[in-house]
Enzyme design. Structure first.
Site, PDB file in Angstrom:
ATOM      1  N   GLY A 133       0.792  -1.220   0.000  1.00 27.38           N
ATOM      2  CA  GLY A 133       0.000   0.000   0.000  1.00 27.38           C
ATOM      3  C   GLY A 133       0.820   1.263   0.000  1.00 27.38           C
ATOM      4  N   SER A 210      -1.522  -9.728  -1.831  1.00 25.68           N
ATOM      5  CA  SER A 210      -1.198  -8.996  -0.620  1.00 25.68           C
ATOM      6  C   SER A 210      -2.087  -7.770  -0.470  1.00 25.68           C
ATOM      7  CB  SER A 210       0.298  -8.634  -0.627  1.00 25.68           C
ATOM      8  OG  SER A 210       0.714  -8.130   0.615  1.00 25.68           O
TER       9      SER A 210
END
Length: 535
Positions: A133, A210
């Site tokens: 992220g 992920s």
């Protein structure tokens, strides 16, 4: 992969030079297969022997100035033909020791389209959401093998990361969700434009690893995600996972959720950070240069999580999943056999501090308190060969496998679900890590099996596994069922079965595995939480 107090990241290690492209030239020649008209204007890509590739196509307006920390706005149409032969700018990020990807250009909301060169219409469309992220970009995933072997159109996207994608501040609409909103804007673009590239806009599969898989769990529970995709593939997602104290690095505390925070929490972090940037209000913050914001230590990771309690995520995706409040689409969901080995290796061995027997005991006490001895008896060092591998097994089973199995059970109760475990313990490492730590079937270790990865070398058996994984994924994108001619049978996950079916993906050994037994889930129990080994 989520970066906490380390700069490790699961991303490709080669950065392609960025170019945003400029409008130029006459109206498109419809006989030129490298020119496609989107709803905002025509683009000219590259035609190779097997592919048509279009890069750096804007799907939203540049999120700059007043649009920083705002919902993505429509892109401004252009005239003539826009060059789409190089990737657009990566979104702002600071890179890491293991992935030298950096950027400071907020004009970064671009996507890339790869399609087979052979004529065709209504091909399945697969949209890749990259992991981490706080680092990465869509163009770092080379999807050419997927496109040609599966006869599909593949779209990869950039989205705002870290502080630019997850920032929160009092009075700021959409706090903590801008990265998710970008992804939804890209999916809307795909619905509108897929047909122009030979894709079927009514058959869109979103897939990610992920943090990308975590994002998909957000879209499955977001009102804005409804109708944007028809199937989903979640590889090693953390959407249902909590975090044990010390599991993600020295001094990192326990959290009830690995990835989700409340709007109030991210807004509180925003008010904490603003004075460090010399600002007292949002106007000042929006006027700051990107480079000044990135100077704050760990600011990308600080706002890496997404926030719930607003319009994009009305509630925690994990809680909504448990309540059955998610969109009913077929799903492939799974994880790797040795998820947490990569983190143990990075936080300890690569850092020059391998886990010792003494340290193993300390880590267990930090994570489990009074239950540490019980966990140590269940996971003795003698069984695993080293304290580091024992610690990795504890966290793989307790955090990753328990959450993945719960996710499969919840989705499988409402929608067709195919569960898997990637189990190649000799999977090649694609990050430049200097250690002899045995990575096993590590977190994101299945990525090279989907993508064209020049940094790895496969054995013949691994190449066959790669071909089969691509076939499973693209069959699923086509029909909602991964099975096909010449492939080992993959049954649906049935939560009512004594042993719900999970497909083990291992070279020349594809077949069922008892996932719960493989990861000792009877010991951990469905309600185990940070600080407790059992109910």
């Amino acid at each position: 992969m989520r970066r906490m107090t380390t700069s490790a990241a699961m991303a490709a290690t080669v950065l392609v030079p960025a170019c945003t492209g400029v409008p130029a030239g006459p109206a498109p020649d419809r006989s030129d297969e490298s020119v496609v008209r989107t709803d905002a204007g025509a683009v000219r890509g590259t035609a190779t022997g097997e592919h048509r590739i279009f890069q750096g196509i804007p799907y939203a307006a540049p999120p700059v100035g007043e649009l920083r920390w705002s919902s993505p706005a429509p892109v401004r149409p252009w005239t003539g033909i826009r060059r789409a032969t190089e990737p657009g700018s990566v979104c702002p990020q600071v890179g890491s020791d293991y992935a030298k990807v950096t950027g400071s250009d907020e004009d970064c909301l671009f996507l890339n389209v790869t399609a087979p060169r052979t004529p065709g219409r209504n091909r399945p469309v697969m949209v890749w959401i990259h992991g981490d992220g706080a680092l990465g970009s869509g163009d770092l995933g080379d999807v050419r093998r997927i496109a040609t072997r599966g006869d599909v159109v593949v779209v990869t996207i950039n989205y705002r990361l870290g502080v630019f994608g997850g920032f929160g501040y009092p009075g700021l609409g959409g706090s903590g969700t801008y990265g998710l909103q970008d992804q939804q804007a890209a999916l809307r673009w795909v619905r509108r434009n897929a047909a122009a590239f030979g894709g079927d806009p009514a058959n869109v599969t979103v897939f990610g690893v992920s943090w990308g898989a975590l994002s998909i769990s957000g879209h499955l529970t977001s009102p804005g995600g409804e109708g944007l995709f028809d199937r989903a593939v979640m590889q090693s997602g953390e959407g249902m996972m909590d975090m044990l104290a010390g599991s993600m690095g020295e001094g990192v505390p326990a959290y009830p959720s690995y990835a989700w925070r409340t709007v109030a929490e991210v807004e509180q972090m925003g008010t904490h950070v603003a004075p460090r940037l010399g600002c007292k209000d949002l106007r000042c913050l929006r006027a700051l240069p990107v480079e000044r914001i990135l100077e704050v230590p760990q600011i990308m990771n600080m706002f890496q999580t997404y926030a719930h309690g607003g319009e994009t995520l009305p509630g925690s995706p994990a809680s909504r999943m448990r309540a059955g409040r998610f969109h009913r689409v077929p799903v492939i969901s799974g994880a790797t056999r040795d998820e947490h080995r990569i983190f143990v290796g990075l936080f300890h061995d690569v850092a020059g501090r391998p886990v010792t027997v003494k340290r193993y005991g300390e880590l267990l006490r930090t994570a489990f308190g009074r239950d540490a001895a019980k966990v140590r008896a269940e996971y003795p060092v003698s069984r695993y060969g080293s304290p580091g591998l024992a610690w990795a097994a504890v966290l793989t089973d307790r955090m990753w496998a328990r959450a993945t199995f719960e996710q499969n059970r919840l989705i499988g109760a409402k929608a067709p679900t195919y569960a898997y475990q990637f189990a190649d313990r000799r999977a090649p490492m694609f990050l430049p890590l200097k250690t002899d730590f045995p990575w096993g079937a590590y977190h994101a270790g299945d990525m090279p099996y989907l993508f064209t990865e020049k940094a790895v070398t496969f054995t013949p058996a691994q190449r066959r596994l790669s071909d089969r994984v691509i076939a499973y994924w693209t069959n699923f994108a086509r029909t909602g069922d991964p099975n096909g001619k010449g492939l080992p049978r993959w049954e649906r996950f049935d939560r009512t079965a004594p042993v719900p079916y999970t497909q083990s993906l291992e070279p020349d050994a594809i077949g069922p595995v008892d996932y719960a037994a493989d990861h000792n889930l009877a010991f951990w129990g469905p309600a185990a939480s940070a600080g407790r080994a059992t109910e």
